[in-house]
Scaffold this motif. Structure first.
Motif, mmCIF file in Angstrom:
data_model
loop_
_atom_site.group_PDB
_atom_site.id
_atom_site.type_symbol
_atom_site.label_atom_id
_atom_site.label_comp_id
_atom_site.label_asym_id
_atom_site.label_seq_id
_atom_site.Cartn_x
_atom_site.Cartn_y
_atom_site.Cartn_z
ATOM 1 N N ILE A 122 0.848 -1.194 0.000
ATOM 2 C CA ILE A 122 0.000 0.000 0.000
ATOM 3 C C ILE A 122 0.886 1.247 0.000
ATOM 4 O O ILE A 122 2.083 1.180 0.301
ATOM 5 C CB ILE A 122 -0.955 0.021 1.213
ATOM 6 C CG1 ILE A 122 -0.160 0.002 2.525
ATOM 7 C CG2 ILE A 122 -1.910 -1.161 1.157
ATOM 8 C CD1 ILE A 122 -1.011 0.209 3.770
ATOM 9 N N TYR A 123 0.287 2.373 -0.366
ATOM 10 C CA TYR A 123 0.959 3.669 -0.346
ATOM 11 C C TYR A 123 2.282 3.615 -1.127
ATOM 12 O O TYR A 123 2.294 3.259 -2.285
ATOM 13 C CB TYR A 123 1.135 4.169 1.089
ATOM 14 C CG TYR A 123 -0.178 4.364 1.791
ATOM 15 C CD1 TYR A 123 -1.149 5.223 1.272
ATOM 16 C CD2 TYR A 123 -0.473 3.669 2.961
ATOM 17 C CE1 TYR A 123 -2.370 5.398 1.902
ATOM 18 C CE2 TYR A 123 -1.700 3.837 3.601
ATOM 19 C CZ TYR A 123 -2.644 4.705 3.059
ATOM 20 O OH TYR A 123 -3.854 4.863 3.688
ATOM 21 N N THR A 124 3.403 3.937 -0.472
ATOM 22 C CA THR A 124 4.693 3.942 -1.173
ATOM 23 C C THR A 124 5.540 2.734 -0.792
ATOM 24 O O THR A 124 6.728 2.678 -1.120
ATOM 25 C CB THR A 124 5.474 5.232 -0.850
ATOM 26 O OG1 THR A 124 5.764 5.268 0.564
ATOM 27 C CG2 THR A 124 4.676 6.469 -1.229
ATOM 28 N N PHE A 125 4.945 1.769 -0.085
ATOM 29 C CA PHE A 125 5.714 0.598 0.355
ATOM 30 C C PHE A 125 6.203 -0.204 -0.858
ATOM 31 O O PHE A 125 5.535 -0.280 -1.875
ATOM 32 C CB PHE A 125 4.852 -0.334 1.212
ATOM 33 C CG PHE A 125 4.292 0.277 2.472
ATOM 34 C CD1 PHE A 125 4.514 1.590 2.813
ATOM 35 C CD2 PHE A 125 3.507 -0.493 3.316
ATOM 36 C CE1 PHE A 125 3.983 2.136 3.977
ATOM 37 C CE2 PHE A 125 2.966 0.039 4.482
ATOM 38 C CZ PHE A 125 3.204 1.356 4.811
ATOM 39 N N GLY A 126 7.343 -0.857 -0.704
ATOM 40 C CA GLY A 126 7.833 -1.790 -1.715
ATOM 41 C C GLY A 126 8.627 -1.121 -2.812
ATOM 42 O O GLY A 126 8.598 0.106 -2.981
ATOM 43 N N ASN A 127 9.339 -1.937 -3.565
ATOM 44 C CA ASN A 127 10.164 -1.427 -4.661
ATOM 45 C C ASN A 127 10.610 -2.578 -5.550
ATOM 46 O O ASN A 127 10.685 -3.727 -5.102
ATOM 47 C CB ASN A 127 11.385 -0.673 -4.134
ATOM 48 C CG ASN A 127 12.078 -1.408 -3.010
ATOM 49 O OD1 ASN A 127 12.776 -2.386 -3.233
ATOM 50 N ND2 ASN A 127 11.869 -0.952 -1.775
ATOM 51 N N VAL A 128 10.891 -2.252 -6.798
ATOM 52 C CA VAL A 128 11.430 -3.211 -7.765
ATOM 53 C C VAL A 128 12.611 -2.549 -8.457
ATOM 54 O O VAL A 128 12.596 -1.341 -8.723
ATOM 55 C CB VAL A 128 10.390 -3.607 -8.837
ATOM 56 C CG1 VAL A 128 10.943 -4.721 -9.731
ATOM 57 C CG2 VAL A 128 9.086 -4.036 -8.210
ATOM 58 N N SER A 129 13.624 -3.341 -8.766
ATOM 59 C CA SER A 129 14.743 -2.841 -9.560
ATOM 60 C C SER A 129 14.949 -3.747 -10.763
ATOM 61 O O SER A 129 14.607 -4.930 -10.739
ATOM 62 C CB SER A 129 16.026 -2.775 -8.723
ATOM 63 O OG SER A 129 16.423 -4.072 -8.296
ATOM 64 N N ALA A 130 15.509 -3.168 -11.829
ATOM 65 C CA ALA A 130 15.854 -3.898 -13.056
ATOM 66 C C ALA A 130 17.350 -3.748 -13.276
ATOM 67 O O ALA A 130 17.881 -2.626 -13.241
ATOM 68 C CB ALA A 130 15.070 -3.336 -14.244
ATOM 69 N N PHE A 131 18.031 -4.863 -13.519
ATOM 70 C CA PHE A 131 19.491 -4.910 -13.554
ATOM 71 C C PHE A 131 20.018 -5.101 -14.967
ATOM 72 O O PHE A 131 19.520 -5.943 -15.714
ATOM 73 C CB PHE A 131 19.961 -6.065 -12.671
ATOM 74 C CG PHE A 131 21.448 -6.182 -12.479
ATOM 75 C CD1 PHE A 131 22.231 -5.079 -12.207
ATOM 76 C CD2 PHE A 131 22.060 -7.429 -12.552
ATOM 77 C CE1 PHE A 131 23.599 -5.206 -12.007
ATOM 78 C CE2 PHE A 131 23.423 -7.573 -12.347
ATOM 79 C CZ PHE A 131 24.206 -6.457 -12.077
ATOM 80 N N ASP A 132 21.026 -4.323 -15.312
ATOM 81 C CA ASP A 132 21.785 -4.513 -16.552
ATOM 82 C C ASP A 132 23.164 -5.011 -16.147
ATOM 83 O O ASP A 132 24.046 -4.219 -15.780
ATOM 84 C CB ASP A 132 21.881 -3.185 -17.320
ATOM 85 C CG ASP A 132 22.587 -3.323 -18.657
ATOM 86 O OD1 ASP A 132 23.416 -4.240 -18.820
ATOM 87 O OD2 ASP A 132 22.311 -2.504 -19.557
ATOM 88 N N ALA A 133 23.353 -6.325 -16.191
ATOM 89 C CA ALA A 133 24.603 -6.922 -15.714
ATOM 90 C C ALA A 133 25.793 -6.480 -16.550
ATOM 91 O O ALA A 133 26.902 -6.298 -16.024
ATOM 92 C CB ALA A 133 24.488 -8.444 -15.723
ATOM 93 N N ALA A 134 25.598 -6.306 -17.846
ATOM 94 C CA ALA A 134 26.712 -5.933 -18.731
ATOM 95 C C ALA A 134 27.283 -4.571 -18.347
ATOM 96 O O ALA A 134 28.495 -4.343 -18.447
ATOM 97 C CB ALA A 134 26.239 -5.923 -20.184
ATOM 98 N N ARG A 135 26.410 -3.673 -17.911
ATOM 99 C CA ARG A 135 26.875 -2.334 -17.542
ATOM 100 C C ARG A 135 27.024 -2.157 -16.036
ATOM 101 O O ARG A 135 27.498 -1.117 -15.570
ATOM 102 C CB ARG A 135 25.925 -1.272 -18.109
ATOM 103 C CG ARG A 135 25.958 -1.232 -19.633
ATOM 104 C CD ARG A 135 25.282 0.013 -20.198
ATOM 105 N NE ARG A 135 23.839 -0.129 -20.252
ATOM 106 C CZ ARG A 135 23.014 0.777 -20.777
ATOM 107 N NH1 ARG A 135 23.511 1.911 -21.277
ATOM 108 N NH2 ARG A 135 21.708 0.585 -20.806
ATOM 109 N N GLY A 136 26.624 -3.181 -15.284
ATOM 110 C CA GLY A 136 26.799 -3.145 -13.838
ATOM 111 C C GLY A 136 25.964 -2.091 -13.137
ATOM 112 O O GLY A 136 26.392 -1.517 -12.130
ATOM 113 N N VAL A 137 24.746 -1.847 -13.652
ATOM 114 C CA VAL A 137 23.869 -0.835 -13.063
ATOM 115 C C VAL A 137 22.453 -1.389 -12.952
ATOM 116 O O VAL A 137 22.083 -2.329 -13.650
ATOM 117 C CB VAL A 137 23.842 0.465 -13.894
ATOM 118 C CG1 VAL A 137 25.233 1.102 -13.957
ATOM 119 C CG2 VAL A 137 23.310 0.217 -15.298
ATOM 120 N N PHE A 138 21.668 -0.769 -12.076
ATOM 121 C CA PHE A 138 20.253 -1.124 -11.990
ATOM 122 C C PHE A 138 19.421 0.140 -11.808
ATOM 123 O O PHE A 138 19.877 1.139 -11.255
ATOM 124 C CB PHE A 138 19.975 -2.147 -10.890
ATOM 125 C CG PHE A 138 20.368 -1.744 -9.490
ATOM 126 C CD1 PHE A 138 19.436 -1.193 -8.617
ATOM 127 C CD2 PHE A 138 21.659 -1.965 -9.011
ATOM 128 C CE1 PHE A 138 19.774 -0.856 -7.325
ATOM 129 C CE2 PHE A 138 22.012 -1.630 -7.713
ATOM 130 C CZ PHE A 138 21.068 -1.066 -6.863
#
Length: 229
Positions: free
Chosen positions: A23-39
Motif C-alpha cells: 500500500i501507499y509507497t511501500f515496496g520497490n522493484v529494480s531492473a538490472f543490466d549486468a553488462a553495464r553493472g547498473v540497476f
C-alpha cells in the motif's frame, strides 16, 4: 542512456499495487543490466501513481547514483548486495504483502504443504535469522542483503527465487524485473495458503517427495510438459 532499463523498472514497479503487494509507497522493484553493472530502481517515498520512467534512478552495484534526480529507494543498498552476490539475475522485488510479512514477523520459513508451492520450488521458502543489534547499528540495508546471501548459501538462487527476511518481509528475484514481481505474487499466494492450511490443521504434514518432484519437474525439468512448447 538507460531508457529501456528505466522503463522496465517503471513498469515492474506499477505491478506492486496492481497485484496488491503493498500500500501507499511501500515496496520497490529494480531492473538490472549486468553488462553495464547498473540497476534502475524506484525513487524513495514517491507514490506509484506519480511514477514515470524518467523518475527511475540508475545506480551502480556499489549504490552510487549514475543517472537520475532525487534519492533512490531506501532499500537500494540491499538490492546492490544481492546483485553483487547473484550477478546473473535481472530483477529484484521487495514487497510488504500481508501473508509473506506475517511469516517473516513470525520468523518462520514457509513449509511446503501443497502442489501450488511445489510448482515453483522444491523446498520451504527460507527465512533469514533475526538481525543482531550490532548489524542493525552498522548499516541496516547492507546487512539485510548480507542476511539474505548468508541464508542462501547451499541453495541455488535459480531454483529458490524467494525468501522472507525475519521480522521484516519478503524479497524475490528473477531473470527480469517482471519475473521478480511474479515471484512476489506467487510467494504471497503460497504464504496465504500455508497460513490457512495450518489454521485448519496445525498438524498438516509436509507434501510428500513424490508429489514435490512431479509438480516441480513437469514445469521445470528437462522433460517438462506444462504449457505450450
Amino acid at each position: 542512456m538507460f531508457t529501456e532499463l528505466k522503463r522496465e523498472a517503471y513498469e515492474a514497479n506499477l505491478e506492486i499495487p496492481r497485484q496488491g503487494l503493498a500500500i501507499y509507497t511501500f515496496g520497490n522493484v529494480s531492473a538490472f543490466d549486468a553488462a553495464r553493472g547498473v540497476f534502475a530502481i524506484k525513487p524513495s517515498g514517491v507514490p506509484y501513481d506519480r511514477l514515470t520512467p524518467d523518475a527511475m534512478i540508475v545506480v551502480d552495484v556499489d549504490g552510487r547514483t549514475v543517472e537520475g534526480r532525487g534519492r533512490p529507494s531506501s532499500d537500494t543498498a540491499t538490492h546492490a548486495v544481492l546483485y553483487r552476490a547473484f550477478g546473473d539475475i535481472g530483477g529484484i522485488c521487495h514487497s510488504h504483502s500481508m501473508y509473506a510479512v506475517a511469516w517473516a514477523q513470525a520468523c518462520r520459513e514457509i513449509p511446503i504443504l501443497g502442489t501450488t508451492h511445489a510448482d515453483h520450488l522444491t523446498a520451504p521458502v527460507p527465512v533469514t535469522r533475526p538481525m543482531s543489534d550490532e548489524a542493525i547499528e552498522r548499516n541496516y540495508e547492507i546487512e539485510t542483503g548480507r542476511q539474505i546471501v548468508e541464508r542462501m548459501r547451499g541453495l541455488d538462487h535459480h531454483e529458490v527465487e524467494m525468501i522472507v527476511v525475519a521480522c521484516h518481509g519478503p524479497f524475490t528475484w528473477g531473470g527480469t524485473a517482471h519475473k521478480a514481481v511474479y515471484n512476489s505474487r506467487v510467494l504471497e499466494e503460497i504464504a496465504h495458503m500455508a497460513y490457512l492450511t495450518e489454521t485448519i490443521n496445525p498438524a498438516a504434514p509436509p507434501l510428500k517427495d513424490t508429489l514435490i518432484r512431479k509438480h516441480y519437474l513437469r514445469k521445470h525439468g528437462v522433460d517438462a510438459y506444462y504449457g505450450q512448447s
